[in-house]
Write a protein that holds these residues in place. Structure first.
Motif, PDB file in Angstrom:
ATOM      1  N   THR A  36     -70.262  13.529  56.318  1.00  0.00           N
ATOM      2  CA  THR A  36     -70.152  13.593  54.858  1.00  0.00           C
ATOM      3  C   THR A  36     -69.691  12.219  54.384  1.00  0.00           C
ATOM      4  O   THR A  36     -69.471  11.321  55.198  1.00  0.00           O
ATOM      5  N   ALA A  37     -69.492  12.080  53.098  1.00  0.00           N
ATOM      6  CA  ALA A  37     -68.984  10.814  52.558  1.00  0.00           C
ATOM      7  C   ALA A  37     -67.617  10.471  53.159  1.00  0.00           C
ATOM      8  O   ALA A  37     -67.263   9.298  53.289  1.00  0.00           O
ATOM      9  N   ALA A  38     -66.868  11.477  53.544  1.00  0.00           N
ATOM     10  CA  ALA A  38     -65.539  11.261  54.132  1.00  0.00           C
ATOM     11  C   ALA A  38     -65.610  10.743  55.560  1.00  0.00           C
ATOM     12  O   ALA A  38     -64.657  10.158  56.056  1.00  0.00           O
ATOM     13  N   GLY A  39     -66.728  10.970  56.254  1.00  0.00           N
ATOM     14  CA  GLY A  39     -66.865  10.522  57.634  1.00  0.00           C
ATOM     15  C   GLY A  39     -67.447  11.593  58.538  1.00  0.00           C
ATOM     16  O   GLY A  39     -68.068  12.546  58.079  1.00  0.00           O
ATOM     17  N   ARG A  40     -67.209  11.437  59.833  1.00  0.00           N
ATOM     18  CA  ARG A  40     -67.747  12.344  60.850  1.00  0.00           C
ATOM     19  C   ARG A  40     -66.774  13.500  61.093  1.00  0.00           C
ATOM     20  O   ARG A  40     -65.587  13.295  61.307  1.00  0.00           O
ATOM     21  N   HIS A  41     -67.307  14.707  61.074  1.00  0.00           N
ATOM     22  CA  HIS A  41     -66.553  15.924  61.368  1.00  0.00           C
ATOM     23  C   HIS A  41     -67.132  16.516  62.644  1.00  0.00           C
ATOM     24  O   HIS A  41     -68.331  16.394  62.889  1.00  0.00           O
ATOM     25  N   HIS A  42     -66.313  17.177  63.432  1.00  0.00           N
ATOM     26  CA  HIS A  42     -66.825  17.761  64.667  1.00  0.00           C
ATOM     27  C   HIS A  42     -65.985  18.945  65.123  1.00  0.00           C
ATOM     28  O   HIS A  42     -64.807  19.052  64.803  1.00  0.00           O
TER      29      HIS A  42
END
Length: 98
Positions: free
Chosen positions: A57-63
Motif C-alpha cells: 500500500t502507500a504505507a509500504g509492504r505488509h505481510h
C-alpha cells in the motif's frame, strides 16, 4: 531450506481466492499488489507447508503467513482487518519469522 511449490491450475485458482479475500479484508485498491505463495519448509519444527501473503500500500509492504497449505486455508485464517497496520514491515527491521 525453503522451496516454492510448482504452479498448476488448481493452485492458481486457490491463489486467486486468497488474493481476493486479502483485498476484501484489508480494503485494498485494484492497483495495490497482492502476492500469495505456498512454500514448503524443511527446517525442523517448521510446518511442512505454509502460505505467505504480501501486499503493498502507500504505507509500504505488509505481510503475514498462515501455517497451512493453500488448499486448506479459509477466509477465517486471515488476520482481522484492524491488524492491517501491525502487518507493515518496518524498514531496517529484518524478521526471519514472517
Amino acid at each position: 531450506m525453503l522451496g516454492f511449490i510448482k504452479k498448476d491450475r488448481q493452485n492458481s485458482a486457490l491463489t486467486e481466492r486468497v488474493r481476493g479475500w486479502t483485498r476484501e479484508r484489508f480494503k485494498l485498491a485494484d492497483d495495490e499488489t497482492v502476492m500469495v505463495s505456498e512454500i514448503a519448509c524443511r527446517v525442523p519444527g517448521c510446518p511442512p507447508m505454509e502460505t505467505h501473503v504480501v501486499f503493498w500500500t502507500a504505507a509500504g509492504r505488509h505481510h503475514f503467513k498462515v501455517f497451512k497449505p493453500l488448499g486448506e486455508l479459509s477466509e477465517d485464517d486471515l488476520p482481522p482487518a484492524f491488524l492491517k497496520n501491525a502487518l507493515l514491515a518496518l524498514e531496517g527491521f529484518d524478521c526471519d519469522c514472517c
